[in-house]
Write an enzyme that holds these catalytic residues in place. Sequence first.
Site, PDB file in Angstrom:
ATOM      1  N   ASP A 150      19.540   3.766  -2.830  1.00 15.40           N
ATOM      2  CA  ASP A 150      18.638   3.522  -1.706  1.00 15.40           C
ATOM      3  C   ASP A 150      19.430   2.835  -0.594  1.00 15.40           C
ATOM      4  OD1 ASP A 150      15.969   3.305  -0.414  1.00 15.40           O
ATOM      5  OD2 ASP A 150      16.329   1.150  -0.661  1.00 15.40           O
TER       6      ASP A 150
ATOM      7  N   CYS B  91       4.281   4.440 -12.812  1.00 15.83           N
ATOM      8  CA  CYS B  91       3.086   5.266 -13.049  1.00 15.83           C
ATOM      9  C   CYS B  91       2.958   6.434 -12.078  1.00 15.83           C
ATOM     10  CB  CYS B  91       1.831   4.396 -12.972  1.00 15.83           C
ATOM     11  SG  CYS B  91       1.449   3.772 -11.308  1.00 15.83           S
TER      12      CYS B  91
ATOM     13  N   CYS C  98      -1.011   0.204 -11.413  1.00 19.56           N
ATOM     14  CA  CYS C  98      -0.620  -0.331 -12.718  1.00 19.56           C
ATOM     15  C   CYS C  98      -0.179  -1.790 -12.662  1.00 19.56           C
ATOM     16  CB  CYS C  98       0.495   0.516 -13.335  1.00 19.56           C
ATOM     17  SG  CYS C  98       2.068   0.418 -12.449  1.00 19.56           S
TER      18      CYS C  98
ATOM     19  N   GLU D  46      19.827   9.660  -0.380  1.00 17.23           N
ATOM     20  CA  GLU D  46      18.750  10.077   0.508  1.00 17.23           C
ATOM     21  C   GLU D  46      19.308  10.924   1.645  1.00 17.23           C
ATOM     22  OE1 GLU D  46      15.764   6.536   1.079  1.00 17.23           O
ATOM     23  OE2 GLU D  46      17.815   5.767   1.022  1.00 17.23           O
TER      24      GLU D  46
ATOM     25  N   ASP E  39      13.564  -2.188  -3.056  1.00  9.90           N
ATOM     26  CA  ASP E  39      14.733  -1.305  -3.063  1.00  9.90           C
ATOM     27  C   ASP E  39      15.048  -0.813  -4.468  1.00  9.90           C
ATOM     28  OD1 ASP E  39      14.902  -1.685  -0.368  1.00  9.90           O
ATOM     29  OD2 ASP E  39      16.512  -3.165  -0.453  1.00  9.90           O
TER      30      ASP E  39
ATOM     31  N   CYS F 281       2.549  -2.347  -7.264  1.00  6.61           N
ATOM     32  CA  CYS F 281       1.719  -1.156  -7.445  1.00  6.61           C
ATOM     33  C   CYS F 281       0.245  -1.545  -7.523  1.00  6.61           C
ATOM     34  CB  CYS F 281       2.144  -0.401  -8.699  1.00  6.61           C
ATOM     35  SG  CYS F 281       1.183   1.105  -8.990  1.00  6.61           S
TER      36      CYS F 281
ATOM     37  N   CYS G  99       5.287   4.449  -7.023  1.00  7.49           N
ATOM     38  CA  CYS G  99       5.579   3.560  -8.149  1.00  7.49           C
ATOM     39  C   CYS G  99       6.446   4.310  -9.163  1.00  7.49           C
ATOM     40  CB  CYS G  99       4.295   3.076  -8.808  1.00  7.49           C
ATOM     41  SG  CYS G  99       4.574   2.024 -10.267  1.00  7.49           S
TER      42      CYS G  99
END
Length: 386
Positions: A194, A333, A352, A276, A359, A349, A330
């Site tokens: 990231d 989940c 969950c 990315e 990051d 999240c 997330c």
Amino acid sequence: MKLVTRVKLLPEADQAAALRRTLRIINDAACWVSVVAFERGVPREYELRRHTYAELKARGLGAQAAQHVIKKARDAYTTLKANIRAGHLGKPGSKRRIKAESKPITFRPEAAQPYDDRCLSWQLDARTVSIWTTAGRLKGVRFACSPEALAMLREHRKGESDLIELGGEFYLIATCEVPEKPLNQNPAAFIGVDLGIANIATTSTGYRAAGRGLNRHRKRQLDLRRKLQAKGTKSAKRLLKKRSRKEARHSANVNHIVAKTIVTTAERTGCGIALEDLTGIRDRVRHRKDQRTQLHSWSFRQLASFVEYKARRAGVPLVYVDPAYTSQLCCQCGHIERKNRVDQATFACRSCGTVMHADDNASHNIARKGETVWTAGRESRVPAPA
């Protein structure tokens, strides 16, 4: 793969004057060739040679130097056309694009000039070069470089070398053909990377390269430039010139260190790397005025290119993934919600209840996307059954 090695020339006073005069004459000739090409609609290199070669020889250029000047001018228009086609100069009718298309390309007096083995020879044991100039062949021009660079030149140098003047000093940028390791076709997993400003890079293996030091360095350089520019004295201008490109050199060094750490980890663990695809992010993202300098100083593309060539050299698979929703998804989940990203550093999240560094969460999502992209790519290369 092709890499470049830069060595610093250490010419005597008369040799430096000859090199400087040569670059001035060559780039002035390149500007003239560019005007001819522009007026004739940028013809092919062979046709452009017919219109300019005799004049370049009359200006004192050698045969090979004249050929390189013509090729340099023609290649500059090829690059301009590619940038226009890719949209890097704006849409049709934009001021920037009109300005680029409405006049001939010009070359700086100290711009780089390519030399092949007919114009330049290396004496690596003596650490000297013999180089063509408009004043004749200069022999015994000393150069300095690191032992690693010397070994690179000795083992892998192949092709042209560019002579360039930077800040009154001369450098040779030599092309080297370095063999690549066989690509690891079955990576154990993918390391997601990231990229960001607060943290230069965060990987799914837990490595985090903090951007605080680099951002502080950039702010110090910006404040100093503003003070010196406001002062405007001769000594201030001399200091500005002396410190030019310092920020870029420091940033490149940091990016090299980060890239090497990421690739070394991937090579040691038998993993691939997922990055990315941030192409065009500066056009998509809107920031406040006080944040724009920080955004446009972000050298994510340079870091990605460093990771890419180091990965190729090490035989590490590398894929680019769509960064959409990686900061809102997330990794536990799969729930996507904008409110999951509480602030710059915190991910919580809403489904969950997972709480972790934002990051770190994004890097895990990028790693998962990397595995998907790699698997899809491998499957697409398998021929369909008969």
